[in-house]
Design an enzyme around this catalytic site. Structure first.
Site, mmCIF file in Angstrom:
data_model
loop_
_atom_site.group_PDB
_atom_site.id
_atom_site.type_symbol
_atom_site.label_atom_id
_atom_site.label_comp_id
_atom_site.label_asym_id
_atom_site.label_seq_id
_atom_site.Cartn_x
_atom_site.Cartn_y
_atom_site.Cartn_z
ATOM 1 N N HIS A 245 0.880 -1.171 -0.087
ATOM 2 C CA HIS A 245 -0.001 0.005 -0.148
ATOM 3 C C HIS A 245 0.822 1.303 -0.131
ATOM 4 O O HIS A 245 0.687 2.334 -0.807
ATOM 5 C CB HIS A 245 -0.753 0.116 1.374
ATOM 6 C CG HIS A 245 -1.899 -1.214 1.288
ATOM 7 N ND1 HIS A 245 -2.584 -1.533 0.320
ATOM 8 C CD2 HIS A 245 -2.210 -1.696 2.408
ATOM 9 C CE1 HIS A 245 -3.182 -2.503 0.686
ATOM 10 N NE2 HIS A 245 -3.015 -2.716 2.209
ATOM 11 N N LYS A 338 -0.050 -0.281 14.064
ATOM 12 C CA LYS A 338 -1.263 -0.801 14.713
ATOM 13 C C LYS A 338 -1.270 -0.130 16.209
ATOM 14 O O LYS A 338 -0.376 0.283 16.724
ATOM 15 C CB LYS A 338 -1.458 -2.227 14.721
ATOM 16 C CG LYS A 338 -1.161 -2.758 13.311
ATOM 17 C CD LYS A 338 -2.069 -4.251 13.306
ATOM 18 C CE LYS A 338 -2.330 -4.448 11.921
ATOM 19 N NZ LYS A 338 -3.409 -3.968 11.144
#
Ligand code: NAD
Length: 491
Positions: A245, A338
């Site tokens: 990404h 995260k």
């Protein structure tokens, strides 16, 4: 101004993994929305194909529930549309690794009435099955030259496995039939980035090392690795986010203007960026693992993956350089992680300060920042320095120039279609511009592999960071030592 919806040619889309999480959360709701908007007509068909022993009626019920649970707001669906959509849906129970279901699938494809349809097969299953599916489609006569396959990520675990997968797919499908999906490329704002750069005279002359101080790309998530523990502990943020990404975003920001907005012209330019990436020294990389949340309600990374010795990173920040004329001297700072403080993805293009301030030192330092926000609310913002209103001297202040497209384009522009909607329609149209080519994926792994190998060689251990924070303090230091700072991860 309403966007024009041009129906695509009639198609049959087979979704391998049609009962899985991705199909239910993304693919099926995306198809439903395209159906509601009249882009998918009712002479098209969707075939769910998965291991579960269901019949078409039970599958239709599952699809209905998935659309109710995960469908987006903002559609223009009329009463009865759901029933009409479900009429297009079929199901075949299939085993990718065995013979079960393949003759039924081939039979169903032949039996569906109507004219010639585009045939597409969506591989929404674990990557270990991609090769089996390609092989069986070929053996059962479904891999004709008109067929298209859509391959989900992860595309390989490293260069070797990506090459092997490309080779397997190439035995049965031409590159022009293979759609390697990266849903970031389907985001409206990512495509807008190309429009802003290449359809305006304003930015491109400044888009280089002479005027741009640095570029930051941030992809922050609040979630941990729940539900994907095993996969993630073998992947980490570098493989899971940076290699695909973030690399794609970097390519679109940094590439030269392609001669045409055509698949290979765009992908050639992206490939050149990847090949121009310099190696990244260890001092320019920070890896982190999240700790247990303060209230103890959420486990730390190592507890999450049930591996007290895990050295996999759930956060990474790195500084890289692109060795070409345009970018020599302009660093790119990338970070992703995260369990950070909010779910945000943005690209910030930070321009250099004016070469000389006529307003004196007390006016402070100011620079223009173009921010492309991918989530949560897609949009583009340009920070401009102006005089602070009021009678008191010449004080300067940075304000965002209003680039809310809905002002100019009307309320319809507020509805941003999900990336999967666009990408699936592009597959049916046969447009590969927003999909990764095999050599791009391999080049990205060729850059990533040595970095990961180096961590292994010196037994690098990620540093800890607090859950709900902006990442490890070491990541802040990575920019501070260059006299720069990360943009606040916005709420
Ligand atoms: P999942 O585990 O929820 O679903 C897997 C699907 O594959 C099920 O429908 C299952 O029946 C089917 N399946 C498993 N073994 C099979 C076999 N031998 N033969 C036929 N069908 C079989 O997985 P998911 O989360 O839907 O992910 C699917 C793919 O998409 C994976 O490659 C994943 O990495 C990728 N992906 C998922 C997400 C996501 O948000 N879930 C996001 C990006 C990429």
């Amino acid at each position: 101004m309403a966007s024009r919806v041009i129906p695509v040619d009639p198609f049959v889309l087979v979704i391998f993994g049609g009962t899985g999480d991705l199909a239910r959360r993304k693919i099926l709701p995306a198809l439903f929305r395209r159906f509601c908007d009249g882009q998918m007509e009712d002479n098209s068909a969707i075939i769910g194909a998965a291991r579960s022993d269901l019949d078409t009626a039970a599958y239709r019920q599952m699809v209905r529930e998935a659309i109710v649970e995960f469908g987006q707001e903002g559609g223009s669906c009329e009463a009865g549309t759901m029933e009409a959509f479900l009429e297009t849906v079929h199901y075949v129970s299939i085993d990718a690794r065995g013979e079960t279901g393949w003759s039924e699938l081939a039979g169903l494809l032949d039996k569906l009435p109507g004219e010639e349809r585009v045939r597409a097969f969506y591989f929404s299953v674990g990557p270990s099955l991609f090769g089996d599916l390609a092989e069986r489609l070929h053996c059962h006569g479904m891999a004709g030259s008109e067929a298209r396959i859509v391959v989900e990520k992860p595309f390989g675990h490293d260069l070797g496995t990506a090459k092997a997968l490309n080779k397997t797919l190439a035995q049965h499908f031409d590159e022009s039939q293979i759609y390697r999906i990266d849903h970031y490329l389907g985001k409206e704002t990512v495509q807008n980035l190309m429009a802003i750069r290449f359809a305006n005279m304003l930015f491109e002359p400044l888009w280089n090392a002479q005027y741009i101080d640095h570029i930051q790309i941030t992809v922050a998530e609040t979630v941990g690795v729940a539900g994907r523990e095993d996969y993630y502990d073998h992947a980490g943020a570098m493989r899971d986010m940076v290699q695909n990404h973030i690399m794609q975003l970097l390519c679109l920001i940094a590439m030269e203007p392609p001669a045409k907005f055509e698949p290979d012209a765009v992908r050639d330019e992206k490939l050149k960026v990847i090949r121009a990436l310099e190696d990244v020294p260890a001092k320019d990389i920070v890896r982190g693992q999240y700790l247990e949340s303060d209230d103890g309600s959420k486990p730390g990374f190592r507890e999450h993956v049930q591996n007290p010795e895990s050295t996999t990173e759930s956060f990474i920040a790195l500084k890289l350089h692109i060795s070409n004329w345009r970018w020599a001297g302009t660093p790119f700072y990338l970070r992703t992680g995260k369990r950070l403080k909010s779910r945000t993805s943005e690209i910030a293009v930070v321009f250099k300060d004016a070469p000389h301030s006529i307003f004196g030192a007390e006016a402070g330092r100011h620079c223009n920042i173009l921010t492309i926000v991918l989530q949560p609310n897609e949009g583009i913002e340009l920070g401009v320095t102006i005089k602070e209103p009021g009678p008191g001297g010449m004080r300067l202040v940075d304000v965002p120039l209003d680039m809310t497209f809905s002002e100019a384009l009307g309320p319809e522009a507020e509805f941003v279609p999900d990336a999967y909607e666009r990408l699936i329609m592009d597959v049916i149209r046969g447009n590969q511009t927003l999909f990764m080519r095999g050599d791009e994926v391999e080049a990205a792994w060729a850059w990533t592999d040595p970095i990961i190998a180096e961590w292994g060689a010196r037994e690098d251990t990620p540093v800890a960071y607090d859950s709900g924070s902006s990442g490890p303090v070491e990541a802040l230091a990575l920019m501070h030592r260059d006299g720069r700072r990360w943009r606040e991860i916005r709420k």
